[in-house]
Design an enzyme around this catalytic site. Structure first.
Site, PDB file in Angstrom:
ATOM      1  N   HIS A  96       0.821  -1.216   0.000  1.00  0.00           N
ATOM      2  CA  HIS A  96       0.000   0.000   0.000  1.00  0.00           C
ATOM      3  C   HIS A  96       0.853   1.263   0.000  1.00  0.00           C
ATOM      4  CE1 HIS A  96      -2.398   3.234   1.857  1.00  0.00           C
ATOM      5  NE2 HIS A  96      -3.351   2.747   1.070  1.00  0.00           N
ATOM      6  N   ARG A 155      -8.053   1.344  -9.287  1.00  0.00           N
ATOM      7  CA  ARG A 155      -8.298   0.544  -8.083  1.00  0.00           C
ATOM      8  C   ARG A 155      -9.465   1.144  -7.302  1.00  0.00           C
ATOM      9  NH1 ARG A 155      -2.405   0.169  -7.908  1.00  0.00           N
ATOM     10  NH2 ARG A 155      -1.755  -2.006  -7.822  1.00  0.00           N
ATOM     11  N   ARG A 201     -11.503  -1.617 -11.772  1.00  0.00           N
ATOM     12  CA  ARG A 201     -11.358  -2.953 -11.215  1.00  0.00           C
ATOM     13  C   ARG A 201     -12.232  -3.092  -9.980  1.00  0.00           C
ATOM     14  NH1 ARG A 201      -6.042  -5.038  -8.521  1.00  0.00           N
ATOM     15  NH2 ARG A 201      -6.767  -3.646  -6.882  1.00  0.00           N
ATOM     16  N   GLU A 227      -3.900 -13.070 -12.554  1.00  0.00           N
ATOM     17  CA  GLU A 227      -3.084 -12.888 -11.347  1.00  0.00           C
ATOM     18  C   GLU A 227      -2.798 -14.216 -10.667  1.00  0.00           C
ATOM     19  OE1 GLU A 227      -3.908  -8.966  -9.322  1.00  0.00           O
ATOM     20  OE2 GLU A 227      -5.928  -9.803  -9.428  1.00  0.00           O
TER      21      GLU A 227
HETATM   22  C1  PEP Z   1      -1.386  -6.839  -9.255  1.00  0.00           C
HETATM   23  O1  PEP Z   1      -1.624  -7.745  -8.509  1.00  0.00           O
HETATM   24  O2  PEP Z   1      -0.399  -6.841 -10.043  1.00  0.00           O
HETATM   25  C2  PEP Z   1      -2.259  -5.663  -9.301  1.00  0.00           C
HETATM   26  C3  PEP Z   1      -2.089  -4.715 -10.191  1.00  0.00           C
HETATM   27  O3  PEP Z   1      -3.238  -5.575  -8.350  1.00  0.00           O
HETATM   28  P1  PEP Z   1      -2.981  -5.128  -6.828  1.00  0.00           P
HETATM   29  O4  PEP Z   1      -1.571  -4.613  -6.741  1.00  0.00           O
HETATM   30  O5  PEP Z   1      -3.992  -4.117  -6.505  1.00  0.00           O
HETATM   31  O6  PEP Z   1      -3.175  -6.424  -6.126  1.00  0.00           O
HETATM   32 MG    MG Z   2      -3.574  -7.882  -7.629  1.00  0.00          MG
END
Ligand code: PEP
Ligand code: MG
Length: 766
Positions: free
Chosen positions: A402, A497, A544, A641
């Site tokens: 984060h 996001r 997303r 993912e």
């Molecule tokens: C990722 O997992 O690469 C992604 C872009 O999503 P997040 O970082 O929000 O999990």
């Molecule tokens: Mg991700």
């Protein structure tokens, strides 16, 4: 001529936003600074006001708007149509007409061309309104010729103030329609005989050298990489030519005179191998480069053109490819440096300040403007304090945690994963952090001026991003950072996001639903998504759906019942959780449906963490319940993912989807068994691991076969060496962090050229 209604660039300064709009005021500022931008004038906001008032249509329009319920789409569209009709059919008073035509004729006279081609652009006069909602980036009309055409397009710019989206946006944000005015910029279109780019410092090392590239014809050839330009390096201090390379220039871009359209033609034989710029022209360009840099107080990346021997600057923007720790001119104090701790460089730049240790969110007020925020790991509710900080240091986390994501988006230097910062840094002591190298030093080593102009605030003549076939997009996590992200010139948002917008309300989304307040949840979502969709309109924005691990919900009001999980990263998150709690997903889809109805059809939907096609199927069903038609009226895709999704991508294609986007932050952790937030294993975390790349490769191959778009929005999309591989594999787009867009675009352009060259050489051998 009244000076108030029409102002030539020479008469305007950057403070004149009220009358000339942002674009007009900037062009005035550049002209006054002695920088030769193509000449032109601004039809000021006073002209628009005069037109509205003298013809008496203001009241008529306000009455329509007063009676309008913007949430009723049919009514909204109908009102916009009615207003457009009124503005289109109302005669422009003779006095205004003559003022505008007189100015156009004066411009033609000045440049010695009858009925010259001009660009007509709307120019926003309220800075806090995004350009798109104000009038629309689409309201730029090129190659306008003659008084009649000019009047037609000026009127179009005025009408654009009352498009359905613009009205909706102002209502949602409580702007008074009658207090929003519009200016119109009219500027000569340069018909260049030669053109190119100039960097006022070495674009990657920041050395005091000037780089000029030039080719024949309009600048498109150089900017798009279609033509290999001549290259000249000059010493900035002496103006001496250090190095030059004259290339073979096969094609050029020219304006077809009848309609002003651009065509690509072969370069005449006698010019093909001829040097484009002589010593005199190079000297003049270098002088201009220095002047522009001095004006903006920052190295510039510019575009220039020469018409009839006269140089014009078409664009100038800050060089964003520099290693910022050197380029910002931060004087690093000499002398002994003591390293206190080390971690991972998560957001570039250097920062000094007073340490403030945050153990709980009650302590956030401790962080004052310019301090260094030190904490175990940041959470969404810390963002206001993060914004005040000069730099951020955490104990935990890897480069995709984060703190790292938010700092990069805010442009604040950050070091994560030190393992010890909160326990060893003395509260109120002075430290310096290096967000590139991941080091924290004792004492104050740099003078950081956080107030330095961001890319978005720097004036530019004309915004035009270098063209690449592979689209270069940007990731957005905070709607308030949308403008900064858009200023990169990115081709859209490859990842919007949701977590930040939902979690900063402080209330668990489930609580809204349980209390029968779905409407409030939808309102929060609409408000936030709108800011991004509007700023980027008409470029695509992939929203997303919610993907927060359970530990991030716990501190929220209503988060008391969140389950405790040993491995939140492998737990109840992403689409699996959303399908268990479909009310939240449905609310998200309803918010998007609402925005689609208001004209924001640029929003697409992307599902996180899928591992089985049934999840895609289920989510589509819920989207249909909200009135959306996946793959018909809205782009619908998944993030890749999990190795599961990558290994069975064919089954997802069979289920039906428009695009996939690699979430390499998660894909890497699930492929390598490395918790992305665990600093103890961070040294093994590598998106470039062959296993990760193999998964990506197979997905791109299968998707290309099926005509499904591919993209990447994980951190790997901001790493040039990986982006290079992805472009070679044939990825459709790459989405990078705001700070990396310019570098990534350069990488993409270079690889594309390399591929073309390779193909051409192969053809020649055959
Ligand atoms: C990722 O997992 O690469 C992604 C872009 O999503 P997040 O970082 O929000 O999990
Ligand atoms: Mg991700």
């Amino acid at each position: 001529m009244s000076m108030e209604y029409v102002e030539f660039f020479e008469e305007l300064k950057k403070e004149d936003v009220d009358i000339a709009g942002g674009k007009g005021a900037n062009l005035g500022e550049l002209t006054q600074a002695g920088i030769p931008v193509p000449p032109g004038f601004v039809i000021t906001s006073a002209t628009y006001q005069k037109f509205m008032d003298e013809t008496g249509i203001t009241q008529e329009i306000m009455d329509i708007l007063d009676a309008l319920d913007v949430n009723n789409n049919k009514e909204l569209q109908e009102s916009a149509r009615k207003i457009k009709k009124i503005i289109k059919e109302t005669e422009i008073p003779d006095e205004i007409r003559s003022l505008i035509i007189e100015a156009y004729n004066a411009l033609c006279h000045r440049i010695g061309k009858e009925n010259t081609f001009v660009a007509v652009r709307s120019s926003a006069t309220a800075e806090d309104l995004p350009e798109a909602s104000f009038a629309g980036q689409q309201d730029t009309y090129l190659n306008v010729k003659g008084p009649e055409d000019l009047m037609k397009y000026v009127r179009k710019c005025w009408v654009s103030l009352f498009g359905a989206r613009a009205i909706f946006y102002r209502e949602e944000n409580n702007f008074d329609h009658s207090k929003v005015y519009i200016a119109v910029v009219v500027q000569e279109m340069v018909d260049a005989e030669k053109a190119g780019v100039m960097f006022t410092v070495h674009p990657s090392t920041g050395e005091e050298k000037i780089l000029i590239e030039g080719a024949w014809g309009l600048g498109e050839g150089v900017v798009s990489g279609t033509v290999t330009p001549d290259t000249y390096w000059l010493d900035k201090a002496t103006g001496k030519i250090l190095e030059q390379q004259v290339s073979e220039k096969k094609t050029m871009f020219q304006k077809k005179t009848e309609n002003g359209q651009t065509v690509q033609v072969p370069v005449p034989d006698d010019l093909k191998n001829k040097r484009v710029l002589d010593a005199e022209e190079l000297a003049q360009l270098a002088e201009l480069g220095k002047k522009i840099q001095e004006h903006y107080q920052f190295p510039q990346d510019t575009e220039w053109a020469i018409e009839n021997g006269k140089i014009f600057m078409l664009q100038s923007r800050p060089v964003t490819t520099l290693d910022m720790s050197a380029a910002e001119g931060e004087a690093v104090h000499e002398g002994e440096r003591t390293v206190i701790t080390k971690g991972l460089g998560a957001s570039p730049g250097m920062a000094s300040g007073t340490v403030k240790i945050i153990n709980s969110t009650d302590e956030l007020d401790k962080v004052q403007e310019g301090d260094i925020l030190v904490t175990v790991m940041t959470t969404p509710d810390m963002v206001p304090a993060m914004k005040r900080a000069n730099g951020i240091i955490t104990d935990e986390g890897g480069v995709t945690c984060h703190a790292a994501i938010v700092s990069r988006e805010l442009g604040i230097p950050c070091v994560v994963g030190t393992g010890e910062a909160t326990s060893i840094l003395p509260e109120n002591s002075q430290v310096t952090l290096d967000g590139n190298k991941g080091i924290v030093w004792e004492g104050k080593l740099v003078e950081t001026d956080k107030k330095q102009e961001t890319a978005e605030e720097q004036p530019v003549a004309v915004l035009q991003a270098p063209l690449t076939v592979t689209e270069v997009k940007v990731n957005v996590s905070m709607s308030e950072a949308a403008k900064k992200a858009a200023a990169t010139g990115a081709d859209g948002v490859g990842l919007l996001r949701t977590e930040h917008m939902m979690l900063t309300t402080g209330v668990h989304p489930k609580k809204y639903i349980q209390e029968g307040n779905e409407a409030e949840l939808i309102r929060v979502l609409v408000e936030n998504i709108l800011k991004v969709a509007d700023t980027f309109y008409p470029k695509p924005v992939w929203y997303r759906t919610l993907d927060a691990p359970t530990d991030e919900f716990q501190s929220l009001d209503g988060g008391e019942d969140e389950p405790y999980e040993h491995n939140p990263m492998l737990g109840w998150r992403g689409i699996r959780r959303e399908l268990d709690e479909p009310e939240i997903l449905l609310a998200e889809f309803k918010a998007i449906k609402k925005l689609h109805e208001q004209g924001y059809t640029n929003i697409g939907i992307m599902l996180p963490l899928v591992q089985h096609p049934d999840e895609l199927k289920e989510a589509k069903k819920i989207a249909r319940m909200a009135g959306l038609k996946p793959q018909k009226n809205i782009e619908f895709g998944i993030m890749v993912e999990t190795p599961a999704a990558a290994m069975t991508i064919e089954d997802f294609i069979a289920e039906g989807l428009d695009f996939v986007s690699f979430g390499t932050n998660d894909l890497t952790q699930y492929t390598l068994a490395i918790d992305r937030n665990n600093e103890n294993v961070a040294d093994l975390y590598a998106e470039s691991h062959p296993a990760v790349l193999k998964l990506i490769e197979r997905v791109i191959i299968e998707c290309n076969k099926a005509g499904v778009k591919t993209s990447i929005c994980g951190q790997a999309g901001s790493i040039p060496t990986i982006v290079e591989k992805l472009v070679e594999l044939g990825i459709t787009s790459v989405s990078a962090n705001t700070d990396a867009v310019a570098t990534v675009r350069e990488t993409v352009a270079r690889v594309e050229k390399k591929l073309l060259l390779k193909a051409a050489r192969k053809l020649m051998q055959e």
